[in-house]
Design a protein around this motif. Structure first.
Motif, mmCIF file in Angstrom:
data_model
loop_
_atom_site.group_PDB
_atom_site.id
_atom_site.type_symbol
_atom_site.label_atom_id
_atom_site.label_comp_id
_atom_site.label_asym_id
_atom_site.label_seq_id
_atom_site.Cartn_x
_atom_site.Cartn_y
_atom_site.Cartn_z
ATOM 1 N N ILE A 58 27.511 17.853 34.280
ATOM 2 C CA ILE A 58 28.974 17.738 34.305
ATOM 3 C C ILE A 58 29.392 16.271 34.422
ATOM 4 O O ILE A 58 30.306 15.810 33.726
ATOM 5 N N GLY A 61 28.518 14.485 31.092
ATOM 6 C CA GLY A 61 29.305 15.049 29.994
ATOM 7 C C GLY A 61 30.781 14.730 30.101
ATOM 8 O O GLY A 61 31.414 14.312 29.120
ATOM 9 N N VAL A 62 31.343 14.913 31.293
ATOM 10 C CA VAL A 62 32.767 14.621 31.477
ATOM 11 C C VAL A 62 33.029 13.126 31.349
ATOM 12 O O VAL A 62 34.049 12.699 30.791
ATOM 13 N N THR A 65 33.012 12.355 27.666
ATOM 14 C CA THR A 65 34.202 12.914 27.030
ATOM 15 C C THR A 65 35.450 12.132 27.420
ATOM 16 O O THR A 65 36.283 11.800 26.574
ATOM 17 N N VAL A 369 31.789 21.393 30.932
ATOM 18 C CA VAL A 369 32.281 20.258 30.143
ATOM 19 C C VAL A 369 33.157 20.744 28.991
ATOM 20 O O VAL A 369 34.234 20.206 28.719
ATOM 21 N N PRO A 380 35.065 17.505 23.148
ATOM 22 C CA PRO A 380 33.893 17.378 24.022
ATOM 23 C C PRO A 380 32.825 16.506 23.388
ATOM 24 O O PRO A 380 32.550 16.587 22.190
#
Length: 422
Positions: A58, A61-62, A65, A369, A380
């Motif tokens: 997370i 990924g976040v 993004t 995510v 994403p």
């Protein structure tokens, strides 16, 4: 000694007992059976690794993004604005003529990626000029305002991302005829009390009158021009002596600013491009990397702490399992299992738990995510290396956590293990 006696003597030597070899598939089957024999305990043990891997996925990924989204929404005005500052003379030379001609903007406009361009001329003597909206001076009259006077080319509205709120901007015809016309910035017009141009209002400064043909508002770049009087370059040269270009404003398409920044000085002043100063926007990729690094650094510690907690849980449960299966370990050792085989079985069990936690944690992290991106209406950004590496990271955590319990199981002597209470 006779040959027959030597043969008998060799026959009395103890024969070497070959230990049975454990097929890797059997080892995997035994390890999987050990994990599934206590499903609730295995599930709770896996939970720590799941949380750690989920947090890591997370976080990365976040961060990726969000960083990509911030760059995508990066202020287009800053990202596409190039400013070229022109000195009045070459360093070390008193008078070489203007370095940049007013027609030089046409050469810049032809560069790939350029959307609009305008040239400006100002000076210290024209930055503060008393401008009046009428030529009658009366006691207590407040129609006089101190404003800047700037000479500009006809493409200024697009270059400053502005729009005409009244009237029009002067054109090439006004410039060619040297008309005494002026355009006011919206704040300058408000200060002078001019709101309409249909009746051709006039302004007065330095003994000259100029007809106001338009009001320029909504200026997003060079906002000080909102309090300025804008004149055609030919008119400013004749009336105020503003002949030399001092700045060139260039707007580019997204991604072309740095290339245009390298080419614009050559187009404006061939042979003297090094004398010009260019201000270009920062590299967007560096901004994105900076955002991602900041977010990663903020939350990465949380993921690592969760992984450490998961590793301690796996080590603890594996050690408890070893102590509960002392009799089984003794029986295996008595039947010929080597220390390496016993250690391998428990090490594979802990690695399997870590791998399962990694797979589940990666799946949950990717799902979170994607959900965050959908809720925020973002695109994403998921790295394939992250999706493949996170389960392996979970397996590595399980492997390291199972080292001590596996070594302890391998060091047990068969006789002592069989005598131990079950």
């Amino acid at each position: 000694m006779t040959r027959a006696g030597a043969g008998r003597r060799r026959s009395t030597r103890p024969t070497r007992v070959e230990r049975p070899r454990l097929d890797p598939r059997d080892l995997w089957t035994e390890a999987l059976a050990g994990v599934l024999a206590r499903p609730v305990r295995s599930a709770l043990t896996t939970l720590g690794t799941v949380l750690g891997i989920t947090t890591l996925v997370i976080t990365i990924g976040v961060a990726s993004t969000a960083g990509n989204q911030i760059v995508g929404r990066f202020d287009a005005l800053t990202a596409t604005s190039v400013t070229v500052t022109v000195p009045r003379t070459l360093p070390g030379q008193d008078d070489t003529g203007p370095l940049v001609d007013w027609s030089g903007t046409g050469a810049v406009r032809r560069l790939a990626g350029v959307e609009s361009v305008a040239a400006l001329a100002d000076s210290a003597t024209t930055n503060s000029v008393q401008v009046r909206s009428n030529d009658v001076t009366a006691p207590g009259d407040t129609s006089s305002q101190t404003l800047g006077v700037v000479a500009t080319s006809a493409g200024l509205p697009d270059a400053v991302r502005g729009a005409m709120t009244a009237g029009r901007f002067f054109d090439t015809g006004d410039i060619a005829r040297r008309d005494q016309v002026a355009v006011l910035g919206d704040q300058a017009a408000e200060l002078l009390g001019i709101r309409r141009v249909e009746d051709a209002p006039a302004i007065f400064f330095r003994g000259q009158s100029y007809t106001v043909v338009g009001i320029l508002g909504g200026i997003r770049r060079e906002r000080q021009l909102s309090t300025a009087v804008l004149l055609p370059p030919t008119t400013a040269a004749d009336r105020l002596g503003l002949r030399d270009v001092t700045r060139v404003l260039v707007n580019t398409s997204l991604g072309a600013a740095r290339q245009v920044a390298r080419q614009a000085p050559i187009a404006l002043a061939p042979g003297h491009e090094d004398a010009l100063t260019v201000v270009a926007p920062p590299d967007l990729s560096k901004s994105r990397d900076g955002v991602q690094n900041d977010v990663n650094g903020l939350f990465l510690v949380l993921g690592l702490v969760s992984l450490v907690v998961g590793a301690i849980g796996i080590a603890n449960v594996t050690l408890v399992t070893v102590m509960e299966r002392v009799g089984e370990i003794g029986l295996r050792r008595a039947l010929g299992a080597s220390r390496r085989q016993v250690a391998g079985q428990f090490l594979l069990e802990s690695t399997t738990i870590g791998l399962l936690g990694g797979v589940i944690g990666t799946s949950l992290g990717i799902a979170v995510v994607v959900c965050v991106a959908v809720v925020k209406d973002w695109t994403p950004v998921l790295d394939l290396r992250l999706a493949l590496g996170a389960p392996l990271a979970g397996a590595l955590v399980g492997l390291l956590a199972g080292l001590y319990p596996s070594l302890r199981a391998a060091r047990m002597e068969p006789a002592d293990a069989l005598r131990a209470p079950s």
